[in-house]
Each structure stands twice: as C-alpha cells, then as structure tokens.
Design an enzyme around this catalytic site. Structure first.
Site, PDB file in Angstrom:
ATOM      1  N   ASP A  26       0.832  -1.207   0.000  1.00 44.08           N
ATOM      2  CA  ASP A  26       0.000   0.000   0.000  1.00 44.08           C
ATOM      3  C   ASP A  26       0.864   1.253   0.000  1.00 44.08           C
ATOM      4  OD1 ASP A  26      -2.326   1.428  -0.020  1.00 44.08           O
ATOM      5  OD2 ASP A  26      -2.775   1.159   2.108  1.00 44.08           O
ATOM      6  N   GLY A  27       0.334   2.311  -0.593  1.00 43.61           N
ATOM      7  CA  GLY A  27       1.000   3.622  -0.518  1.00 43.61           C
ATOM      8  C   GLY A  27       1.553   4.124  -1.840  1.00 43.61           C
ATOM      9  N   TRP A  31       2.799   7.994  -2.529  1.00 42.55           N
ATOM     10  CA  TRP A  31       4.195   8.168  -2.946  1.00 42.55           C
ATOM     11  C   TRP A  31       4.240   9.104  -4.155  1.00 42.55           C
ATOM     12  CZ3 TRP A  31       7.089   7.416  -7.325  1.00 42.55           C
ATOM     13  CH2 TRP A  31       8.483   7.305  -7.163  1.00 42.55           C
ATOM     14  N   HIS A  43       2.456   3.343  -8.925  1.00 45.85           N
ATOM     15  CA  HIS A  43       2.343   1.899  -9.212  1.00 45.85           C
ATOM     16  C   HIS A  43       3.576   1.414  -9.982  1.00 45.85           C
ATOM     17  CE1 HIS A  43      -1.601   2.061  -7.588  1.00 45.85           C
ATOM     18  NE2 HIS A  43      -2.182   2.647  -8.626  1.00 45.85           N
ATOM     19  N   SER A  71      -7.266  -6.004  -5.547  1.00 47.57           N
ATOM     20  CA  SER A  71      -8.312  -6.653  -4.753  1.00 47.57           C
ATOM     21  C   SER A  71      -9.632  -6.681  -5.519  1.00 47.57           C
ATOM     22  CB  SER A  71      -8.507  -5.898  -3.439  1.00 47.57           C
ATOM     23  OG  SER A  71      -9.178  -4.685  -3.678  1.00 47.57           O
ATOM     24  N   LEU A 137      11.414 -20.240  -4.821  1.00 52.77           N
ATOM     25  CA  LEU A 137      10.295 -19.470  -4.241  1.00 52.77           C
ATOM     26  C   LEU A 137       9.024 -19.577  -5.095  1.00 52.77           C
ATOM     27  CD1 LEU A 137       9.563 -17.052  -2.154  1.00 52.77           C
ATOM     28  CD2 LEU A 137      10.044 -15.575  -4.096  1.00 52.77           C
ATOM     29  N   SER A 202      -7.943  -5.490   5.121  1.00 53.16           N
ATOM     30  CA  SER A 202      -8.540  -5.186   3.817  1.00 53.16           C
ATOM     31  C   SER A 202      -8.925  -6.419   3.004  1.00 53.16           C
ATOM     32  CB  SER A 202      -7.614  -4.285   2.997  1.00 53.16           C
ATOM     33  OG  SER A 202      -7.499  -3.031   3.613  1.00 53.16           O
ATOM     34  N   GLU A 213       1.777 -13.546  11.903  1.00 50.79           N
ATOM     35  CA  GLU A 213       2.280 -12.408  12.667  1.00 50.79           C
ATOM     36  C   GLU A 213       2.078 -11.169  11.805  1.00 50.79           C
ATOM     37  OE1 GLU A 213       3.336 -12.388  15.767  1.00 50.79           O
ATOM     38  OE2 GLU A 213       2.972 -14.542  15.875  1.00 50.79           O
TER      39      GLU A 213
END
Ligand code: FPP
Length: 260
Positions: A26-27, A31, A43, A71, A137, A202, A213
């Site tokens: 987010d942000g 920015w 973005h 989302s 990964l 959200s 966590e």
C-alpha cells in the site's frame, strides 16, 4: 484450544525466516502525490519494490511470497487507473519472466481471474506454465482476489461435493473447507506485512492469516527496500508464536525435539 485446532502445517515455536510472507503493498498513490506525479507513477515505482522483495525472499529461503496486487474491490477505482494497472501487470509479466526463471521462481496467480482482460489471462497462463518447473520461491500474485471471495468459492465447491453425494453436510469441517481455498497445498502465511500506514487486513487472506504475525509499517510501498524487509524479518524473529498454547508449553515442546 483443542490440539486438533492447531494449524497442522505449523508447529509451535519460531524459526528466524518465515516460510510464507504475505504483503499488502500500500502507498503507491501517496508516494506519487508527494512527488506531484500521477498515481500511476507510484504503481510503476512499486514494480521495483516487487522485484526487490522477490529476490530477497528467494535468497533468504522464504518458500512462498504472496503479494496483494489487485483486490476484488479495486475495480471501484477510476476506470483509467484500473486500465493502467492491468497494462502494468501485462508489461511486468512480459519483462520479468526471464528474471523469475533465473531466480528459480514459480509464478502463480490467485483470485478470480475470469474477470481480468482476456489478454492478461492468457499471459498469466503462459508465465505460470513457463515457470511451473521452477523449484525455488513460489510467487503468488493476488489479482481480483478477496478473502471473502475465497471463502465463498470454497463453500460453493463444498456444496457441489455435497450435491454429488461425496460429502455429508455434517462432515464439513475446518480441514475440508481449508482444502478448497486458494493455495491449499502451501503453508499459511507466517508473516503478514502491510506498508503505507493503514492498520487493516482489507479482505486479504482472511482464513489463511488466522495465525500470521502482523507487521505494519508507515513506509510507502515504492520506498520499501531491503532494509525495510529485513526489519520485518527481524521483528518476526522476535515474536513468540503460541498457537493457543502458553509459553511454558513451547519450551517443553522444543526441549522434547532436542532444543533449538
Ligand atoms: C496500493 O496502493 C497498490 C495497488 C492497488 C497496486 C499494487 C501494484 C503494484 C505494486 C504494481 C506492480 C505489481 C506487480 C505484481 C507487478 P494505493 O494505490 O492504494 O496507494 P495509496 O493508498 O497511497 O493511494
């Protein structure tokens, strides 16, 4: 809490590196605004932070990285921003595929992809196929994803099994609901990071984050760098995860398995 409710893929206690990291990036808009740039510039700058997070997590031995890219609710944004975001995903998939492979990263997309532009759907399918054999990964991009959507689609699949006579309603339990959710084959997130200063989930990974966590930082996503990620890992390493037990039971558990 009865023993049977303890998450089965996670044992009490703590390891320094989380197996699964989930991030709400987010942000980006703020920015860009701080720099008098259009939101889209934020973005675009966010792609650099995505690259850093993928490479650092792969090197640190994280098994799964799940990023909330779009989302179910983001369709409510101005049409132009949504269109530019879709284009950015297209370009990033095209540009990053080689880097994913050289880092042995396997890409997967979670969410209702049927609502995404068709061109994007086919590019996603191609990159998923191209990286399928990579064994490092697992990078999961959540696109048109919502935790409530995930629960609803799992319920739909379970009811289809009931109708087919494979399952009785009274046999519906946590494990068979969990088995119908997105990425049922992967561990639940250990560390859930949100950048940008908001203190909310959200509608991200509502079920799967039950024992995660949580780590919140004011840092805006495009500024999230190696040091910021390391700070989140360090905070995680100092958390005591009890999964409903008490601290003394955890010390007993670790001494039984030879300490550590
Ligand atoms: C939230 O910031 C960010 C998004 C909705 C988009 C995330 C997309 C990227 C980081 C681009 C690259 C992603 C991939 C997977 C290639 P915001 O726009 O809500 O920021 P604000 O709260 O400051 O307005």
């Amino acid at each position: 809490m009865p023993e049977s409710e303890t998450p089965d893929r996670q044992t009490a206690g703590q390891t320094a590196v989380p197996r699964h990291v989930a991030i709400i990036m987010d942000g980006n808009g703020r920015w860009a605004k701080k720099r008098h740039l259009p939101r889209h510039a934020g973005h675009k700058a966010g792609v650099g932070a995505v690259r850093m997070a993928v490479e650092r997590c792969a090197r640190a031995g994280v098994e799964v990285l799940t990023l909330f890219a779009f989302s179910s609710e983001n369709w409510r944004r101005p049409k132009q921003e949504v269109g530019l975001l879709m284009e950015l995903f297209m370009t990033a998939l095209h540009r990053e595929v080689r880097r994913l492979t050289s880092n042995d990263v396997r890409l997967r997309v979670i969410g209702d992809r049927t609502a995404l532009p068709e061109k994007l759907q086919s590019r996603i399918a191609r990159v998923e196929a191209l990286t399928e054999a990579n064994s490092g990964l697992v990078l999961q991009i959540a696109a048109n994803y919502g935790g409530r959507w995930d629960l609803a689609q799992a319920a739909r699949r379970l009811s289809a099994r009931v109708l087919a006579g494979e399952l009785r309603p009274e046999d519906i339990d946590e494990p068979n609901l969990a088995a119908e959710l997105s990425f049922a084959d992967l561990p639940d997130p250990d560390l859930f990071i949100r950048t940008g200063g908001e203190l909310r989930l959200s509608n991200f990974l509502l079920w799967q984050a039950a024992y995660s966590e949580l780590y919140f930082t004011d840092c805006l996503w495009p500024d999230f760098d190696q040091a910021q990620l390391q700070a989140a890992f360090d905070a995680f390493a100092h958390r005591e995860r009890r999964f409903g037990k008490i601290g003394e039971q955890l010390s007993a558990d670790t001494s039984e398995v030879g300490g550590g």
